[in-house]
Design an enzyme around this catalytic site. Structure first.
Site, mmCIF file in Angstrom:
data_model
loop_
_atom_site.group_PDB
_atom_site.id
_atom_site.type_symbol
_atom_site.label_atom_id
_atom_site.label_comp_id
_atom_site.label_asym_id
_atom_site.label_seq_id
_atom_site.Cartn_x
_atom_site.Cartn_y
_atom_site.Cartn_z
ATOM 1 C CG LEU A 194 -28.076 -14.865 -35.627
ATOM 2 C CD1 LEU A 194 -27.689 -13.978 -34.018
ATOM 3 C CD2 LEU A 194 -26.749 -15.143 -35.521
ATOM 4 C CG ASN A 208 -31.014 -7.216 -34.325
ATOM 5 O OD1 ASN A 208 -30.597 -6.308 -34.849
ATOM 6 N ND2 ASN A 208 -32.739 -7.352 -34.869
ATOM 7 C CG HIS A 238 -36.714 -4.891 -36.616
ATOM 8 N ND1 HIS A 238 -35.830 -5.638 -37.576
ATOM 9 C CD2 HIS A 238 -37.963 -4.447 -36.407
ATOM 10 C CE1 HIS A 238 -36.949 -5.960 -38.123
ATOM 11 N NE2 HIS A 238 -38.055 -5.328 -38.195
HETATM 12 C C1 GRF Z 1 -30.626 -1.122 -40.797
HETATM 13 O O1 GRF Z 1 -31.850 -0.150 -41.568
HETATM 14 C C2 GRF Z 1 -31.105 -1.574 -38.956
HETATM 15 O O2 GRF Z 1 -32.234 -1.157 -38.739
HETATM 16 C C3 GRF Z 1 -31.529 -2.232 -39.471
HETATM 17 O O3 GRF Z 1 -30.304 -3.205 -40.709
HETATM 18 C C4 GRF Z 1 -30.527 -1.972 -41.757
HETATM 19 C C5 GRF Z 1 -28.721 -1.812 -41.479
HETATM 20 O O4 GRF Z 1 -27.978 -0.744 -42.019
HETATM 21 N N1 GRF Z 1 -31.248 -3.976 -38.564
HETATM 22 P P1 GRF Z 1 -26.799 -0.117 -41.690
HETATM 23 O O5 GRF Z 1 -25.454 -1.465 -42.399
HETATM 24 O O6 GRF Z 1 -26.498 -0.280 -40.888
HETATM 25 O O7 GRF Z 1 -25.989 0.893 -42.285
#
Ligand code: GRF
Length: 221
Positions: free
Chosen positions: A98, A112, A114
């Protein structure tokens, strides 16, 4: 509280949407007093969009490939979300970088998740990188979003031990379980007015949050 007065969430996804589902469940069970006003994806074929539709949530697909640059895509997303007047924007596996065009209007209400113990391993392939480094633990961080990729100030972090024989997939699976627990908690704190991002950093209940966030397994409420 009736649905119509509950705070409004916008959730941005790119894929399967399991974190989005944890928000659907948290809102449905009442552990999070909020309503998902819209789920937006940059991938029209994202599995999570179908799940949102099945849950009766409005969805929006904006294909980033149809925009000449990141800024114009971000401008389109801001415009698409505007009618829903989100109180909080949740990035849940949203795989686009972004720009300030999107980040600035939502500063302090843009989160977010992570899958690493930030500041370790911003970017991709976090679990494999933790295994390659021989780390004894991996984990996940919920943080405020700033223009620095995966570099915004952490709110809450959960540590997950690396087990003998772990692969990136097995480790990711165990981390995902705690992702689904901690993300709605951070959102609840923010919507309750307990959590703020200010010039000094992150504040929870009037006290500064440690640089790596609140440690989930040390006890929280
Ligand atoms: C998760 O592991 C999250 O931490 C990362 O991307 C993945 C998304 O998984 N940012 P989902 O689409 O929520 O199942």
């Amino acid at each position: 509280m009736s649905c119509s007065t509950a705070p409004r969430l916008a959730i941005l996804i790119s894929g399967r949407g399991s974190n989005m589902q944890s928000f659907i469940q948290a809102c449905a069970s009442g552990t999070l007093d909020a309503r998902i006003a819209v789920v937006l994806s940059n991938r029209p074929d994202a599995k999570g969009l179908e799940l949102a539709q099945q849950a009766g949530i409005p969805t929006c697909a904006l294909d980033h490939r149809e925009y000449p640059d990141r800024e114009s895509f971000d401008r389109a997303m801001v415009a698409a979300l505007a009618p829903y007047e989100p109180d909080l924007v949740i990035l849940a596996g949203f795989m686009r970088i972004l720009t300030p065009v999107f980040i600035t209007p939502f500063t302090g209400k843009l989160l977010n998740i992570h899958p690493s113990l930030l500041p370790k391993y911003p970017g991709l392939h976090t679990h494999q990188r933790a295994l390659d480094a021989g780390d004894a633990e991996a984990g996940v961080t919920v943080h405020f979003v700033t223009p620095e990729l995966d570099g915004g100030p952490p709110i809450i972090q959960a540590r997950v031990p690396v087990e003998p024989g772990d692969t990136a997939e097995t480790l990711a699976g165990r981390v995902l379980v705690v992702e689904h627990e901690i993300y709605p908690i951070a959102a609840r704190w923010l919507l309750q007015g307990r959590l703020q991002l200010n010039n000094e950093g992150v504040v929870l209940d009037g006290s500064p949050v440690p640089a790596t966030g609140i440690d989930y397994f040390k006890g929280i409420d």
